[in-house]
Design a protein around this motif. Structure first.
Motif, PDB file in Angstrom:
ATOM      1  N   THR A 121       1.236  -0.907   0.137  1.00  0.00           N
ATOM      2  CA  THR A 121      -0.214  -0.229   0.518  1.00  0.00           C
ATOM      3  C   THR A 121       0.691   0.950   0.205  1.00  0.00           C
ATOM      4  N   PRO A 122       0.184   2.458  -0.359  1.00  0.00           N
ATOM      5  CA  PRO A 122       0.856   3.985  -0.808  1.00  0.00           C
ATOM      6  C   PRO A 122       0.897   3.917   1.047  1.00  0.00           C
ATOM      7  N   THR A 123       0.628   3.637   2.336  1.00  0.00           N
ATOM      8  CA  THR A 123       0.400   4.746   3.103  1.00  0.00           C
ATOM      9  C   THR A 123       0.416   3.246   3.785  1.00  0.00           C
ATOM     10  N   PRO A 124       0.778   3.331   4.719  1.00  0.00           N
ATOM     11  CA  PRO A 124       0.429   1.955   6.226  1.00  0.00           C
ATOM     12  C   PRO A 124      -0.547   1.367   6.719  1.00  0.00           C
ATOM     13  N   ASP A 125      -1.375   2.532   6.509  1.00  0.00           N
ATOM     14  CA  ASP A 125      -3.523   2.043   6.641  1.00  0.00           C
ATOM     15  C   ASP A 125      -3.256   1.126   6.104  1.00  0.00           C
ATOM     16  N   ILE A 126      -3.119  -0.708   6.451  1.00  0.00           N
ATOM     17  CA  ILE A 126      -3.397  -1.864   5.508  1.00  0.00           C
ATOM     18  C   ILE A 126      -5.052  -1.600   5.182  1.00  0.00           C
ATOM     19  N   THR A 127      -5.653  -1.004   6.051  1.00  0.00           N
ATOM     20  CA  THR A 127      -7.455  -1.229   5.615  1.00  0.00           C
ATOM     21  C   THR A 127      -8.132  -0.351   4.093  1.00  0.00           C
ATOM     22  N   THR A 128      -6.758   0.135   3.629  1.00  0.00           N
ATOM     23  CA  THR A 128      -7.108   0.900   2.025  1.00  0.00           C
ATOM     24  C   THR A 128      -6.793  -0.373   1.261  1.00  0.00           C
ATOM     25  N   ALA A 129      -6.103  -1.426   1.447  1.00  0.00           N
ATOM     26  CA  ALA A 129      -5.823  -2.210   0.636  1.00  0.00           C
ATOM     27  C   ALA A 129      -6.995  -3.160   0.550  1.00  0.00           C
ATOM     28  N   GLU A 130      -7.938  -3.350  -1.099  1.00  0.00           N
ATOM     29  CA  GLU A 130      -8.966  -3.851  -1.570  1.00  0.00           C
ATOM     30  C   GLU A 130      -8.572  -5.587  -1.328  1.00  0.00           C
ATOM     31  N   LYS A 131      -7.465  -5.819  -1.551  1.00  0.00           N
ATOM     32  CA  LYS A 131      -7.592  -7.276  -1.576  1.00  0.00           C
ATOM     33  C   LYS A 131      -5.931  -8.207  -1.277  1.00  0.00           C
ATOM     34  N   THR A 132      -6.069  -9.288  -1.241  1.00  0.00           N
ATOM     35  CA  THR A 132      -4.504  -9.275  -0.230  1.00  0.00           C
ATOM     36  C   THR A 132      -3.502 -10.072  -1.773  1.00  0.00           C
ATOM     37  N   GLU A 133      -2.865  -9.745  -1.848  1.00  0.00           N
ATOM     38  CA  GLU A 133      -1.738 -10.079  -2.726  1.00  0.00           C
ATOM     39  C   GLU A 133      -0.828 -11.088  -3.090  1.00  0.00           C
ATOM     40  N   LEU A 134      -0.309 -11.698  -3.888  1.00  0.00           N
ATOM     41  CA  LEU A 134       0.225 -12.222  -4.486  1.00  0.00           C
ATOM     42  C   LEU A 134       2.079 -11.577  -4.304  1.00  0.00           C
ATOM     43  N   VAL A 135       2.375 -11.279  -2.834  1.00  0.00           N
ATOM     44  CA  VAL A 135       3.357 -10.489  -3.147  1.00  0.00           C
ATOM     45  C   VAL A 135       4.592 -11.191  -3.573  1.00  0.00           C
ATOM     46  N   GLU A 136       5.360 -10.294  -4.908  1.00  0.00           N
ATOM     47  CA  GLU A 136       6.495 -11.398  -4.868  1.00  0.00           C
ATOM     48  C   GLU A 136       8.237 -10.247  -4.806  1.00  0.00           C
ATOM     49  N   LEU A 137       9.134 -10.527  -3.990  1.00  0.00           N
ATOM     50  CA  LEU A 137      10.406 -10.190  -3.573  1.00  0.00           C
ATOM     51  C   LEU A 137      11.752 -10.891  -4.375  1.00  0.00           C
ATOM     52  N   PRO A 138      12.776  -9.534  -4.683  1.00  0.00           N
ATOM     53  CA  PRO A 138      14.155  -9.983  -5.033  1.00  0.00           C
ATOM     54  C   PRO A 138      14.194 -10.430  -3.896  1.00  0.00           C
ATOM     55  N   GLN A 139      15.073 -11.894  -3.348  1.00  0.00           N
ATOM     56  CA  GLN A 139      16.006 -12.740  -2.814  1.00  0.00           C
ATOM     57  C   GLN A 139      16.821 -11.477  -2.011  1.00  0.00           C
ATOM     58  N   THR A 140      17.451 -10.638  -1.731  1.00  0.00           N
ATOM     59  CA  THR A 140      17.908  -9.355  -1.504  1.00  0.00           C
ATOM     60  C   THR A 140      17.000  -8.970  -0.553  1.00  0.00           C
ATOM     61  N   MET A 193      -1.543  -2.590  12.901  1.00  0.00           N
ATOM     62  CA  MET A 193      -2.466  -2.948  13.122  1.00  0.00           C
ATOM     63  C   MET A 193      -3.333  -4.466  12.437  1.00  0.00           C
ATOM     64  N   ALA A 194      -4.774  -4.929  13.558  1.00  0.00           N
ATOM     65  CA  ALA A 194      -4.613  -5.865  12.609  1.00  0.00           C
ATOM     66  C   ALA A 194      -4.731  -6.195  11.708  1.00  0.00           C
ATOM     67  N   ILE A 195      -4.874  -7.630  10.988  1.00  0.00           N
ATOM     68  CA  ILE A 195      -5.437  -7.431   9.374  1.00  0.00           C
ATOM     69  C   ILE A 195      -6.513  -8.024   9.089  1.00  0.00           C
ATOM     70  N   PRO A 196      -7.299  -6.320   8.990  1.00  0.00           N
ATOM     71  CA  PRO A 196      -9.083  -7.159   8.242  1.00  0.00           C
ATOM     72  C   PRO A 196      -9.346  -8.712   7.963  1.00  0.00           C
ATOM     73  N   ALA A 197     -10.321  -9.476   8.394  1.00  0.00           N
ATOM     74  CA  ALA A 197     -10.961 -10.753   8.780  1.00  0.00           C
ATOM     75  C   ALA A 197     -10.957 -10.613   6.986  1.00  0.00           C
ATOM     76  N   LYS A 198     -12.017 -10.000   6.111  1.00  0.00           N
ATOM     77  CA  LYS A 198     -11.420  -9.920   4.986  1.00  0.00           C
ATOM     78  C   LYS A 198     -10.485 -10.599   3.967  1.00  0.00           C
ATOM     79  N   LEU A 199      -9.216  -9.412   4.555  1.00  0.00           N
ATOM     80  CA  LEU A 199      -7.203 -10.136   3.466  1.00  0.00           C
ATOM     81  C   LEU A 199      -7.465 -11.744   3.746  1.00  0.00           C
ATOM     82  N   MET A 200      -7.221 -12.141   5.579  1.00  0.00           N
ATOM     83  CA  MET A 200      -6.960 -13.251   5.850  1.00  0.00           C
ATOM     84  C   MET A 200      -7.782 -14.444   4.856  1.00  0.00           C
ATOM     85  N   ALA A 201      -8.826 -13.772   5.232  1.00  0.00           N
ATOM     86  CA  ALA A 201      -9.387 -15.155   4.388  1.00  0.00           C
ATOM     87  C   ALA A 201      -9.727 -15.456   3.059  1.00  0.00           C
TER      88      ALA A 201
END
Length: 320
Positions: A121-140, A193-201
């Motif tokens: 997300t562009p800010t630390p507020d996780i409640t602005t996220a619309e869905k759970t993402e499949l995050v991909e990070l470089p190894q470093t 902050m707590a992860i919204p139940a919707k995103l955890m599901a």
């Protein structure tokens, strides 16, 4: 419900899940500042929450148009033998010293990355996220995140992976291409902050997604494209031994996770042992040269021979 009906229902769910995995796109930290929240394993917060991942990308030309073909790298993803990696290493040896070719070949190699459930997300507020993402990070970057998680948990500063008390990581990405740089730091106050139940599901099955990126036809296309550029012929095995996702409640079937910590450790140890054994140079045993056999020697019986008996035996032989 009959066993047959349960099997049919399970198979339909499996097919639907694989179709969804194939059409799923990964999310990566964008340029500038963003905030990553890493989700814990929803079935067991103390279990693995990531999956190694790697792809081979090769440029090819069809009908005068340039396009990219891609397929999963079994080595980067599952520490298994990868025919494409072997072909690329052979090409690298053949074209050693050719800088232009070396650069082209290097782009065909698969870099190991890591997948996880989370949000960017562009800010630390996780409640602005619309869905759970499949995050991909470089190894470093993944290593930096792990280091910060370990430090905070060891020093009891916080619980960054907790669904209730966890927090985000601030990521600053600058540059592009090979000059891309990342800096990672915890956002313990604003991002807690707590992860919204919707995103955890909505967590994704990471192993299922990774395996869905392998296809024999695509692997053959990539092998053909590598051969066209490097002159190296690569054969693709028609049999695979990729870990199964399963639906029997085993660790491999946990939503979004590939295996339990114990299994991962054991598998890694076995892979390291196999690699070490394979790296030992085979030497044929030295041939032992035996001396020419000597004439057989009569073995004494241990009994004394009477001289009179010996004279009688000699007379009998002379009379023959």
């Amino acid at each position: 419900m009959s066993n047959l009906l349960a099997l049919i229902k399970g198979k339909r769910q499996e097919i639907a899940a694989k179709r969804l995995s194939r059409n799923l796109n990964t999310s990566k930290p964008p340029l500038g500042i963003s905030y990553l929240r890493v989700f814990p394993n929803p079935a067991n917060p103390d279990d693995v929450f990531y999956q190694a991942f790697g792809m081979h990308f090769v440029k090819t030309v069809e009908a005068g148009k340039e396009k990219k073909v891609a397929v999963l790298c079994k080595s980067a993803t599952h520490d298994e033998a990868c025919e494409l990696c072997e072909g690329i290493m052979e090409a690298k040896a053949i074209h050693k010293g050719n800088k232009a070719m070396d650069e082209v070949i290097s782009e065909m190699r698969a870099s190991r990355r890591f997948l996880m459930n989370g949000t960017i997300t562009p800010t630390p507020d996780i409640t602005t996220a619309e869905k759970t993402e499949l995050v991909e990070l470089p190894q470093t970057v993944f290593e930096d995140v792990l280091k910060l998680i370990e430090e905070d948990m060891t020093d009891e500063i916080g619980e960054p992976l907790s669904a209730e008390n966890g927090y985000c990581f601030k990521i600053n990405r600058t540059g592009s291409g090979r000059d891309t740089e990342y800096s990672v730091s915890p956002s313990r106050k604003d991002g807690k902050m707590a992860i919204p139940a919707k995103l955890m599901a909505e967590t994704h099955n990471l192993l299922e997604f990774a395996n869905s990126q392998f296809d024999i036809n695509k692997a053959s296309q990539v092998a053909k494209a590598i051969g066209a550029v490097t002159g190296v012929s690569i054969g693709i095995s028609s049999t695979l031994s990729l870990p199964a996702t399963g639906t029997d409640g085993t660790a491999a079937a946990l939503p979004g996770f590939s295996s339990s910590t114990t299994t991962t450790t054991t598998t890694t140890a076995a892979a390291e042992a196999a690699a070490e054994a394979a790296s030992v140079e085979y030497k044929a045993p030295e041939k032992t040269i035996l001396p020419d056999p000597e004439p057989p020697v009569a073995t004494p019986t241990g009994e004394a021979v009477n001289q009179d008996d010996l004279d009688d035996m000699m007379k009998e032989l002379a009379a023959l």
